[in-house]
Design a protein around this motif. Sequence first.
Motif, PDB file in Angstrom:
ATOM      1  N   VAL A 140       0.860  -1.187   0.000  1.00  0.00           N
ATOM      2  CA  VAL A 140       0.000   0.000   0.000  1.00  0.00           C
ATOM      3  C   VAL A 140       0.897   1.237   0.000  1.00  0.00           C
ATOM      4  CG1 VAL A 140      -1.803   1.256   1.245  1.00  0.00           C
ATOM      5  CG2 VAL A 140      -1.839  -1.251   1.167  1.00  0.00           C
ATOM      6  N   THR A 141       0.570   2.211  -0.861  1.00  0.00           N
ATOM      7  CA  THR A 141       1.486   3.334  -1.105  1.00  0.00           C
ATOM      8  C   THR A 141       0.992   4.675  -0.559  1.00  0.00           C
ATOM      9  OG1 THR A 141       0.521   3.588  -3.313  1.00  0.00           O
ATOM     10  CG2 THR A 141       2.509   2.242  -3.145  1.00  0.00           C
ATOM     11  N   ASP A 142       0.038   4.642   0.363  1.00  0.00           N
ATOM     12  CA  ASP A 142      -0.431   5.870   1.024  1.00  0.00           C
ATOM     13  C   ASP A 142      -0.610   5.605   2.506  1.00  0.00           C
ATOM     14  OD1 ASP A 142      -0.938   8.080  -0.966  1.00  0.00           O
ATOM     15  OD2 ASP A 142      -2.089   6.499  -1.938  1.00  0.00           O
ATOM     16  N   PHE A 143      -0.800   6.688   3.270  1.00  0.00           N
ATOM     17  CA  PHE A 143      -1.112   6.584   4.688  1.00  0.00           C
ATOM     18  C   PHE A 143      -2.624   6.484   4.861  1.00  0.00           C
ATOM     19  CE2 PHE A 143       2.915   8.964   4.377  1.00  0.00           C
ATOM     20  CZ  PHE A 143       3.733   8.100   5.100  1.00  0.00           C
ATOM     21  N   ASP A 144      -3.225   5.680   4.015  1.00  0.00           N
ATOM     22  CA  ASP A 144      -4.668   5.448   4.006  1.00  0.00           C
ATOM     23  C   ASP A 144      -4.891   4.075   3.393  1.00  0.00           C
ATOM     24  OD1 ASP A 144      -7.422   5.958   4.291  1.00  0.00           O
ATOM     25  OD2 ASP A 144      -7.567   6.714   2.248  1.00  0.00           O
ATOM     26  N   LEU A 145      -6.062   3.491   3.643  1.00  0.00           N
ATOM     27  CA  LEU A 145      -6.375   2.180   3.080  1.00  0.00           C
ATOM     28  C   LEU A 145      -7.754   2.226   2.443  1.00  0.00           C
ATOM     29  CD1 LEU A 145      -5.381  -0.786   2.784  1.00  0.00           C
ATOM     30  CD2 LEU A 145      -6.796  -1.295   4.781  1.00  0.00           C
ATOM     31  N   ASP A 162       1.058   1.739  11.752  1.00  0.00           N
ATOM     32  CA  ASP A 162       0.251   0.848  12.595  1.00  0.00           C
ATOM     33  C   ASP A 162      -1.250   1.040  12.375  1.00  0.00           C
ATOM     34  OD1 ASP A 162       2.459  -0.362  13.797  1.00  0.00           O
ATOM     35  OD2 ASP A 162       2.601   1.181  15.347  1.00  0.00           O
ATOM     36  N   GLU A 163      -1.660   2.265  12.095  1.00  0.00           N
ATOM     37  CA  GLU A 163      -3.095   2.492  11.870  1.00  0.00           C
ATOM     38  C   GLU A 163      -3.571   1.763  10.615  1.00  0.00           C
ATOM     39  OE1 GLU A 163      -6.387   6.015  10.973  1.00  0.00           O
ATOM     40  OE2 GLU A 163      -4.347   6.571  11.564  1.00  0.00           O
ATOM     41  N   ILE A 164      -2.770   1.799   9.545  1.00  0.00           N
ATOM     42  CA  ILE A 164      -3.148   1.090   8.328  1.00  0.00           C
ATOM     43  C   ILE A 164      -3.170  -0.410   8.588  1.00  0.00           C
ATOM     44  CG2 ILE A 164      -2.570   0.690   5.900  1.00  0.00           C
ATOM     45  CD1 ILE A 164      -3.578   3.551   6.736  1.00  0.00           C
ATOM     46  N   ALA A 165      -2.248  -0.893   9.392  1.00  0.00           N
ATOM     47  CA  ALA A 165      -2.256  -2.314   9.761  1.00  0.00           C
ATOM     48  C   ALA A 165      -3.545  -2.664  10.504  1.00  0.00           C
ATOM     49  CB  ALA A 165      -1.041  -2.639  10.624  1.00  0.00           C
ATOM     50  N   THR A 181       5.985  -1.983   7.319  1.00  0.00           N
ATOM     51  CA  THR A 181       7.325  -1.701   6.796  1.00  0.00           C
ATOM     52  C   THR A 181       7.531  -0.232   6.464  1.00  0.00           C
ATOM     53  OG1 THR A 181       6.508  -2.216   4.582  1.00  0.00           O
ATOM     54  CG2 THR A 181       7.580  -4.011   5.793  1.00  0.00           C
ATOM     55  N   GLY A 182       6.433   0.504   6.250  1.00  0.00           N
ATOM     56  CA  GLY A 182       6.526   1.840   5.680  1.00  0.00           C
ATOM     57  C   GLY A 182       6.339   1.776   4.176  1.00  0.00           C
ATOM     58  N   ILE A 183       6.476   2.908   3.514  1.00  0.00           N
ATOM     59  CA  ILE A 183       6.342   3.000   2.063  1.00  0.00           C
ATOM     60  C   ILE A 183       7.743   3.013   1.458  1.00  0.00           C
ATOM     61  CG2 ILE A 183       5.511   4.438   0.158  1.00  0.00           C
ATOM     62  CD1 ILE A 183       3.335   5.497   2.092  1.00  0.00           C
ATOM     63  N   PRO A 184       8.034   2.128   0.497  1.00  0.00           N
ATOM     64  CA  PRO A 184       9.404   2.012  -0.042  1.00  0.00           C
ATOM     65  C   PRO A 184       9.890   3.287  -0.727  1.00  0.00           C
ATOM     66  CG  PRO A 184       8.101   0.082  -0.632  1.00  0.00           C
ATOM     67  CD  PRO A 184       7.147   1.096  -0.068  1.00  0.00           C
ATOM     68  N   VAL A 185      11.121   3.668  -0.408  1.00  0.00           N
ATOM     69  CA  VAL A 185      11.791   4.774  -1.093  1.00  0.00           C
ATOM     70  C   VAL A 185      13.127   4.269  -1.608  1.00  0.00           C
ATOM     71  CG1 VAL A 185      10.665   6.528   0.326  1.00  0.00           C
ATOM     72  CG2 VAL A 185      12.902   5.628   1.026  1.00  0.00           C
ATOM     73  N   MET A 186      13.650   4.948  -2.596  1.00  0.00           N
ATOM     74  CA  MET A 186      14.920   4.556  -3.200  1.00  0.00           C
ATOM     75  C   MET A 186      16.054   4.526  -2.156  1.00  0.00           C
ATOM     76  SD  MET A 186      15.148   3.815  -6.442  1.00  0.00           S
ATOM     77  CE  MET A 186      14.392   4.024  -8.059  1.00  0.00           C
ATOM     78  N   PRO A 187      16.998   3.584  -2.316  1.00  0.00           N
ATOM     79  CA  PRO A 187      18.134   3.537  -1.378  1.00  0.00           C
ATOM     80  C   PRO A 187      18.884   4.851  -1.264  1.00  0.00           C
ATOM     81  CG  PRO A 187      18.066   1.542  -2.716  1.00  0.00           C
ATOM     82  CD  PRO A 187      17.005   2.466  -3.267  1.00  0.00           C
ATOM     83  N   ALA A 188      18.846   5.690  -2.303  1.00  0.00           N
ATOM     84  CA  ALA A 188      19.547   6.981  -2.254  1.00  0.00           C
ATOM     85  C   ALA A 188      19.068   7.843  -1.085  1.00  0.00           C
ATOM     86  CB  ALA A 188      19.351   7.733  -3.571  1.00  0.00           C
ATOM     87  N   LYS A 360      10.838   5.793   7.445  1.00  0.00           N
ATOM     88  CA  LYS A 360      11.131   4.364   7.245  1.00  0.00           C
ATOM     89  C   LYS A 360      12.058   4.223   6.029  1.00  0.00           C
ATOM     90  CE  LYS A 360       7.956   2.735  10.254  1.00  0.00           C
ATOM     91  NZ  LYS A 360       8.252   1.864  11.398  1.00  0.00           N
ATOM     92  N   PRO A 361      13.306   4.657   6.146  1.00  0.00           N
ATOM     93  CA  PRO A 361      14.194   4.673   4.978  1.00  0.00           C
ATOM     94  C   PRO A 361      14.509   3.291   4.414  1.00  0.00           C
ATOM     95  CG  PRO A 361      15.412   5.199   6.979  1.00  0.00           C
ATOM     96  CD  PRO A 361      13.969   5.208   7.351  1.00  0.00           C
ATOM     97  N   TYR A 362      14.346   2.237   5.215  1.00  0.00           N
ATOM     98  CA  TYR A 362      14.708   0.888   4.769  1.00  0.00           C
ATOM     99  C   TYR A 362      13.490   0.035   4.448  1.00  0.00           C
ATOM    100  CZ  TYR A 362      19.218   2.407   6.510  1.00  0.00           C
ATOM    101  OH  TYR A 362      20.374   3.119   6.710  1.00  0.00           O
ATOM    102  N   ALA A 363      12.370   0.685   4.138  1.00  0.00           N
ATOM    103  CA  ALA A 363      11.140  -0.054   3.850  1.00  0.00           C
ATOM    104  C   ALA A 363      11.321  -1.002   2.662  1.00  0.00           C
ATOM    105  CB  ALA A 363       9.987   0.919   3.576  1.00  0.00           C
ATOM    106  N   ALA A 364      11.961  -0.539   1.596  1.00  0.00           N
ATOM    107  CA  ALA A 364      12.134  -1.382   0.400  1.00  0.00           C
ATOM    108  C   ALA A 364      12.939  -2.630   0.728  1.00  0.00           C
ATOM    109  CB  ALA A 364      12.818  -0.581  -0.707  1.00  0.00           C
TER     110      ALA A 364
END
Length: 375
Positions: A140-145, A162-165, A181-188, A360-364
């Motif tokens: 899921v790519t937003d802070f909403d479901l 946690d709320e989305i969970a 996990t958070g929303i994935p962002v590039m390793p950069a 959450k920088p390490y989500a990906a």
Amino acid sequence: MSKKRILLLSVSAGAGHRRAAEAIRVSALQNNEDLDVCHLDVMNFVTAGFRKIYTDFYIKLVNKAPTLWGYLYHATNEAQSDSTMERLRRSVERLNSRPLLRAIADFAPDAIICTHFLPAEILSRLILKERLYCPVWVQVTDFDLHRMWIHERMSGYFAANDEIAQRMRLSGIAEHQIHVTGIPVMPAFTNHPLREECATDIGLDPTKPTVLLMGGGAGLGGLDKVAGRLLALKVDFQLIVLAGNNAPALKALQTMAPNFSGRLAALGFTDKVERLMACSDLVITKPGGLTTSECLAMGLPMIVNSPIPGQEERNADYLLEQGVALKAYDDLSLSYRLEFLLSHPEKLKAMRLAASALGKPYAARDVIELVLENA
């Protein structure tokens, strides 16, 4: 031993879904040499008519008629899955998905990760009909479901917080299938380049307060007009304006830059946004799930401007509740909030600390590790 094959499926309705998939792909290849990872945009496998409705119409709607989009967002969230309209929608999707199914069969993945609800819905039915046997995961790519993210027979879900969970659990998803996990962002965005180096590269003073304006200035007028209003405030700061692919806006900004004594850096498209964030103290942006997650990964507070009803509105609410953002709804509120934050560095510092804690920088990386553990 043959490589594990991971397939990522996104949809180009807005850039966020594709960016999330790319973040997972890049992270997977950086950390695992024994992987074969493929990212497909579902819109490349449907008819031109379906693509126009699904992507072009969506983009026009959110830009030209955001109130109508908000109504549709909430109406579809409340719609019954067995209603006539929902059954018709699924039938149209099935008819337009056959080339995609062939592409999936050709790649023969060991696991699939969907960063949009459309492929998840299509694959859920294939699993039911025993035409697909590999595990399918949903990011899921937003802070909403929204309800359209929820489908049976998925192997697992990745939630932004946690709320989305909790919303997932209340929607009937089993506890063991949910991962925050958070929303994935590039390793950069985990590297945090040096501020001094990044500021100097674009001709700015690394010791001065710096604001990054991105997101097109939607709802606030042209980017050059927004920049002019902000730089006229009675506070000393530098402004980076990211015009992206908007060539007229970039030209207008570059024309006005000499009038502001080196305080304005006007830039076009870049794939190094993390370097602009590294030399910024604050970001003014639309509250998309991916952009705001990138800001949080860099520990950057935000002023979110003119969120569209629906997912952006929910994203903005979350960021405000967490103390990492203020919201601007017109040019006056944006100017006031920016001047306030720059005049109260202790408030800006508190927001920065909150953003760093929330990111959450390490989500990906976490997503791909969980998928591989279960592949």
